[in-house]
Design a protein around this motif. Sequence first.
Motif, short mmCIF file in Angstrom:
data_model
loop_
_atom_site.label_atom_id
_atom_site.label_comp_id
_atom_site.label_asym_id
_atom_site.label_seq_id
_atom_site.Cartn_x
_atom_site.Cartn_y
_atom_site.Cartn_z
N THR A 66 0.82 -1.11 -0.15
CA THR A 66 0.00 -0.01 -0.36
C THR A 66 0.88 1.09 0.00
O THR A 66 0.43 2.26 -0.62
CB THR A 66 -0.98 -0.10 1.17
N ALA A 67 1.89 1.32 0.74
CA ALA A 67 2.68 2.28 0.85
C ALA A 67 3.55 2.36 -0.47
O ALA A 67 3.73 3.86 -1.10
CB ALA A 67 3.83 2.28 2.10
N ARG A 69 2.62 1.75 -3.41
CA ARG A 69 1.54 2.10 -4.47
C ARG A 69 1.27 3.72 -4.21
O ARG A 69 1.32 4.27 -5.15
CB ARG A 69 0.22 1.38 -4.48
N ALA A 70 1.36 4.09 -3.05
CA ALA A 70 1.14 5.57 -2.81
C ALA A 70 2.30 6.28 -3.44
O ALA A 70 2.27 7.44 -3.69
CB ALA A 70 1.00 5.82 -1.22
N ALA A 74 2.53 9.14 -6.19
CA ALA A 74 2.85 10.43 -5.95
C ALA A 74 3.92 10.93 -6.99
O ALA A 74 4.03 12.14 -7.35
CB ALA A 74 3.44 10.47 -4.46
#
Length: 82
Positions: A66-67, A69-70, A74
Amino acid sequence: MRGGAVMAGAYQPAEGQVAVADGPTNWRKSGQCESQNCVEVALDKAHVAIRDSASPDGPFIEVTATAWRAFCAAVREGELRR
């Protein structure tokens, strides 16, 4: 990749620590990389390991998928430019 086949049998660092023992075996880097000075990643469903391609036997860090993908979103959106 806690619990994943990628890191089976590898040392699992405590939260906030960098793993220095055996790691993933499915490292890959961008096709845009034309040198040994790139970032490599190894992915599984829940985690992403990240290392310096110039130091393949060195430490790597692990983040949640999840981190990762974020972070990638960005970068794509230009949110991390100076």
